[in-house]
Design an enzyme around this catalytic site. Structure first.
Site, PDB file in Angstrom:
ATOM      1  N   HIS A   1      38.074  36.428  40.919  1.00 37.85           N
ATOM      2  CA  HIS A   1      38.126  37.323  39.753  1.00 37.85           C
ATOM      3  C   HIS A   1      37.005  36.975  38.789  1.00 37.85           C
ATOM      4  CE1 HIS A   1      40.452  33.929  38.231  1.00 37.85           C
ATOM      5  NE2 HIS A   1      40.457  34.427  37.006  1.00 37.85           N
TER       6      HIS A   1
ATOM      7  N   HIS B   1      36.530  36.003  35.632  1.00 43.71           N
ATOM      8  CA  HIS B   1      36.495  35.061  34.508  1.00 43.71           C
ATOM      9  C   HIS B   1      35.408  33.996  34.696  1.00 43.71           C
ATOM     10  CE1 HIS B   1      40.873  36.107  33.279  1.00 43.71           C
ATOM     11  NE2 HIS B   1      39.990  36.894  32.675  1.00 43.71           N
TER      12      HIS B   1
ATOM     13  N   ASP C   1      35.306  30.891  34.074  1.00 45.94           N
ATOM     14  CA  ASP C   1      35.704  29.607  34.658  1.00 45.94           C
ATOM     15  C   ASP C   1      35.922  29.710  36.173  1.00 45.94           C
ATOM     16  OD1 ASP C   1      38.099  31.117  34.010  1.00 45.94           O
ATOM     17  OD2 ASP C   1      39.244  29.317  34.503  1.00 45.94           O
ATOM     18  N   HIS C   2      35.540  30.856  36.757  1.00 40.04           N
ATOM     19  CA  HIS C   2      35.579  31.022  38.221  1.00 40.04           C
ATOM     20  C   HIS C   2      34.224  31.437  38.793  1.00 40.04           C
ATOM     21  CE1 HIS C   2      39.995  30.575  38.514  1.00 40.04           C
ATOM     22  NE2 HIS C   2      39.851  30.818  37.225  1.00 40.04           N
TER      23      HIS C   2
ATOM     24  N   HIS D   1      46.924  38.962  36.664  1.00 41.42           N
ATOM     25  CA  HIS D   1      46.117  38.130  35.756  1.00 41.42           C
ATOM     26  C   HIS D   1      44.926  38.960  35.262  1.00 41.42           C
ATOM     27  CE1 HIS D   1      44.189  34.572  34.134  1.00 41.42           C
ATOM     28  NE2 HIS D   1      43.142  34.739  34.912  1.00 41.42           N
TER      29      HIS D   1
ATOM     30  N   ASP E   1      43.789  32.716  40.113  1.00 45.35           N
ATOM     31  CA  ASP E   1      44.719  32.545  38.993  1.00 45.35           C
ATOM     32  C   ASP E   1      45.931  33.465  39.126  1.00 45.35           C
ATOM     33  OD1 ASP E   1      42.899  30.724  38.017  1.00 45.35           O
ATOM     34  OD2 ASP E   1      42.390  31.859  36.212  1.00 45.35           O
TER      35      ASP E   1
ATOM     36  N   HIS F   1      43.470  26.327  39.307  1.00 43.95           N
ATOM     37  CA  HIS F   1      43.602  25.315  38.245  1.00 43.95           C
ATOM     38  C   HIS F   1      44.589  24.213  38.603  1.00 43.95           C
ATOM     39  CE1 HIS F   1      41.496  27.450  34.895  1.00 43.95           C
ATOM     40  NE2 HIS F   1      41.824  28.517  35.610  1.00 43.95           N
TER      41      HIS F   1
HETATM   42 FE    FE Z   1      40.943  30.479  35.497  1.00 46.02          FE
HETATM   43 ZN    ZN Z   2      41.257  33.573  35.164  1.00 47.35          ZN
END
Ligand code: FE
Ligand code: ZN
Length: 244
Positions: A59, A61, A63-64, A117, A136, A174
């Protein structure tokens, strides 16, 4: 057969390094950081040979996906991600959707659309080797926050995972397991499987070890979100967890 290794990045994310044992082909899932991912890939190739071939994204985001363009440029490999979110993902070399097959050497993943998400969130399931990359959507003992989706969408997404074989390795985005365990024990205090699992998680974290990948059978026995049974229960759990 796929072998999977967690690459710890940022404060609590994992990128997942996949290797097809037959061909030596590799992929990285959700490379949000550049240096630790390149180190992990190069160390794996130095130790076991083979190649690095592909970047898979779950996805959009940061942080990915944040390291995607730099890693693509470094290795010259294609990036695979959801067609539905192509407008906000890094540039994709291949757009995929529900049922798309992604080959990695002799192994193949099927794409499962798992909104909740985010709208365009996808998961990858390698039946051969039993590896689920769920970003996530599903966490160990938890699930992703409903940033763009409804409880009904998340429920449906989680129920896509429930019928997979119990030994499936659940590779989440995570390391949230220990804090998820606190809420899970609060929500389901009489679950003995959960109590035992939470104890194992505590011990692993005390040794500085990852709790992931987890086994789908453990999630089915212990994860209150996967065990919700209906949309209303999931909605209630998610709302309580958001304030916990
Ligand atoms: Fe994340
Ligand atoms: Zn995410």
């Amino acid at each position: 057969m796929i072998k999977v290794t967690a690459v710890p990045i940022l404060s609590d994310n994992y990128a997942w390094l996949l290797r097809d044992e037959e061909s030596g082909c590799r992929a990285i899932v959700d490379p949000a950081e550049v240096d630790p991912v390149i180190r992990a890939i190069d160390a794996a190739i130095a130790a076991e040979g083979g190649s690095f071939d592909m970047i898979l994204l779950t996805h959009h985001h940061g942080d990915h996906v944040a390291g995607t363009d730099a890693i693509r440029a470094h290795y010259g490999v294609p990036v695979v991600g959801a067609k539905a979110d192509a407008h906000r993902l890094p540039k994709l070399d291949r757009e995929v959707w529900e049922g798309s097959e992604v080959d990695l050497g002799a192994s193949s993943a099927v794409v499962i659309e798992t909104p909740g998400h985010t709208r365009g969130h996808i998961s990858y399931y390698f039946a051969d080797g039993g590896v689920l990359l769920c970003g996530d959507t599903l966490f160990s003992l938890g699930c992703g926050r409903l940033l763009e989706g409804t409880p009904a969408e998340m429920f449906k997404s989680l129920m896509r995972f429930a019928p997979l074989p119990g030994e499936t390795l659940v590779c989440c985005g995570h390391e949230y397991t220990e804090s998820n365990a606190s809420f899970a024990l609060h929500a389901d205090p009489d679950n003995q499987d959960l109590r035992a699992y939470a104890q194992r998680v505590k011990e692993l974290r005390a040794m500085g070890l990852p709790t992931l990948p987890s086994r789908l059978s453990d999630e089915l026995a212990c994860n209150p979100f996967l065990r919700a049974g209906d949309v209303a229960t999931l909605a209630d759990l998610r709302a309580r967890k958001d304030k916990f």
